[in-house]
Design an enzyme around this catalytic site. Sequence first.
Site, PDB file in Angstrom:
ATOM      1  N   HIS A 121       8.889 -23.327  -6.424  1.00  0.00           N
ATOM      2  CA  HIS A 121       9.402 -22.271  -7.397  1.00  0.00           C
ATOM      3  C   HIS A 121      10.499 -21.691  -6.975  1.00  0.00           C
ATOM      4  O   HIS A 121      11.340 -21.068  -7.980  1.00  0.00           O
ATOM      5  CB  HIS A 121       8.240 -21.066  -7.301  1.00  0.00           C
ATOM      6  CG  HIS A 121       8.161 -20.112  -6.289  1.00  0.00           C
ATOM      7  ND1 HIS A 121       7.185 -20.608  -5.063  1.00  0.00           N
ATOM      8  CD2 HIS A 121       8.964 -19.205  -5.690  1.00  0.00           C
ATOM      9  CE1 HIS A 121       7.409 -19.733  -4.354  1.00  0.00           C
ATOM     10  NE2 HIS A 121       8.201 -18.789  -4.649  1.00  0.00           N
ATOM     11  N   SER A 179       9.041 -17.187   0.680  1.00  0.00           N
ATOM     12  CA  SER A 179       8.842 -18.245  -0.062  1.00  0.00           C
ATOM     13  C   SER A 179       9.970 -19.213   0.542  1.00  0.00           C
ATOM     14  O   SER A 179      11.085 -19.212   0.447  1.00  0.00           O
ATOM     15  CB  SER A 179       9.127 -18.183  -1.763  1.00  0.00           C
ATOM     16  OG  SER A 179       8.069 -17.473  -2.155  1.00  0.00           O
ATOM     17  N   ASP A 227       3.947 -26.980  -3.549  1.00  0.00           N
ATOM     18  CA  ASP A 227       4.969 -26.178  -3.832  1.00  0.00           C
ATOM     19  C   ASP A 227       6.386 -26.365  -3.067  1.00  0.00           C
ATOM     20  O   ASP A 227       6.653 -25.634  -2.135  1.00  0.00           O
ATOM     21  CB  ASP A 227       4.591 -24.373  -3.858  1.00  0.00           C
ATOM     22  CG  ASP A 227       5.525 -23.676  -4.536  1.00  0.00           C
ATOM     23  OD1 ASP A 227       6.787 -24.031  -4.747  1.00  0.00           O
ATOM     24  OD2 ASP A 227       5.220 -22.442  -4.916  1.00  0.00           O
TER      25      ASP A 227
END
Length: 709
Positions: A85, A646, A222
């Site tokens: 992402h 992230s 991810d």
Amino acid sequence: MKTKLLLSLLCISLAGLVYADEGMWMLGNLNKETRKTMKELGLELSAKELYHPGKASLKDAVVSFGGFCSGVVVSEDGLVLTNHHCGFSCIQQHSSVEHDYLKDGFVARTRAEELPNPELYVRFLLRQENVTRRVLKGVTSDMDEATRTAMTDSIVALVEAEVSRKDSTLTGVVDAYYGGNEFWLSVYRDYTDVRLVFAPPSSVGKFGWDADNWEWPRHTGDFSVFRIYADKDNRPASYSPDNVPYHPQYVAPISLEGYSEGDFCMTLGYPGSTERYMSSFGIEERMRGMNQVQIDVRGVKQVIWKREMDRRDSIRIKYASKYDESSNYWKNSIGVNRAIRKLHVLDKKRQMEDELRRWIRETPAERAHLLHLFTDLELNYKDRRETNRALAYFMEAFLNGPELVQLALSILNFDFEGEQETVVANLKAIIEQYANLDLDIDKEVFAAMIEEYRSKVDADYLPALYQEIDTLYGGDARVYVDSLYARSELVTPRGLQRFLEQDTTFQMYNDPAINLGVDLLMKGFEMNLLMQQANEGIDRGERLLNAAVRRMYDARNFYPDANSTLRLSFGTVRGYEPFDGAHYNYYTTTQGILEKVRAHAGDVDFAVQPELLSLFASGDFGPYADRDGRMKVCFISDNDITGGNSGSAMFNARGELLGLAFDGNWEAMSSDILFEPKMQRCIGVDIRYILFIMEKYGKASHLVEEMRR
């Protein structure tokens, strides 16, 4: 005796502020107590092996990825792992209906096939330095907040400029810590030639999409892979075919041994922002203001986007990145408000503030200047309540709503006289913005935003366009929008080209979209002006509150709120109990993917390519299998993270890479405000699952070998 009892009560009421595994710690300011706690939990590295300003250390493998995520260097030739992402917008920009890298994934078989990303950069931290004394040298306690800010800003700018004057490849950034009571200089080196190397299909990188976002158990791979390039001397350089792979100071070693419950785990990355020391008044404002606004406005916009994305692949690709970014924080706001209520965060904050009030009253030195601290904070928050709420709706509905407005604002703010590299980058951004615009969808969004804003705010906060809609278009927002788009040249390739080429016959301020942009900016300025006095009072009050808490516990080990600088958090791999009678394990496996695919048959968000399903069902996971032969996909630890983390590296006690952090959990979404040790978890994707997908599905053995050398 009374003082001892009071301090005991305060320690109990503020026990939630610091736990052994709570905190996002500065690597350049790791104190003895923090280092001791890490050792007790199992860390085998010394402080200098984690951070050393003059020698290679673990921090040199960790990067800020684009300024909005984190990443980790995993090869001698500059390969960087981050989340899928985090790389999503780059993957989207390179995708088309013919080459659908979002759906199918991407693999560069050779260095020549690696895809450049002009707007992307990675940032390495070189050193940190406490510059508080210098920044606050001329500040006095009787200064008003505006004067104080102007003075500190001028010194900050001077300190930052000194860094790049000595070395043009360096960037100095001075950040405020502890509510503006301390200032630290971070010295960085940025690399701007960063190329896409590998992306898994979205069935891996986005498995579960919105339904699984912020949830545990999770089965999302991810991750994505990029490569940093430099000039022949290994120094930063703009994109050029002549650039070569960057050779890092430190490469993160990869562990295939896995982990067990209770194992030490630490996260290194660049968390965005937390507000752990914010007052209860500020928390309440955030709940009813920005959080609720994002829930309301983005919910309306996303329904329109998603409907059209599901209908056409071309729109799915165009809108994938912006939908992903919007929906991520939409769901986050829902979760934060839910957790604040469920975990009684406001009650806990108010209890702490009651204890602080008592301490202030009973401490003469504090009472002299802080007696009215909470009264002033409450009044200032009350004074700006309605305007602040209206401004939040205004920002979401207009400045972050219709893309025509965003395009007009980009043009209004454009500076053709800036540095050449900046001008070129900004021109490309506008072209990209236009290329990803679908006029019919944007018209529908614009009309919906107009109606949503009108329904949520008082008439005093309506910009001039509403009078035009009511008097000239009979109150019909869609007719107004259709007319606006029909009259604006910005929605045509010719009009955009005239601006980009600086056509002297193009009278920019005659365009109705530009005029609307000016009107909206003026309305936003007007609302900000209404709040100026309250804003300054709140800034001052929150700063004094932060300092008072630290004085009250002068022997405690306080960490600063996150502010997009490099931080370390640590704890252990462990499961949790989300509610009475339930226990969540600390890992998931590929078996869970197969189960979710069956349970959500027909749902595109849980669809997986047949080849992947066959790989999972075969059970042949090679060296990437766990001790029991199964393939772990994701795992959780009680490490303290937030947005910006992230892509952060998750390391074991020896500093070996276990995986990448990519999410928090639904039950503790209020963690930016108050840490919940029993509930808060950091969700990571297992490095072994990453390597398995790259090698077995992506056929990218050359990259896996490069990472494992």
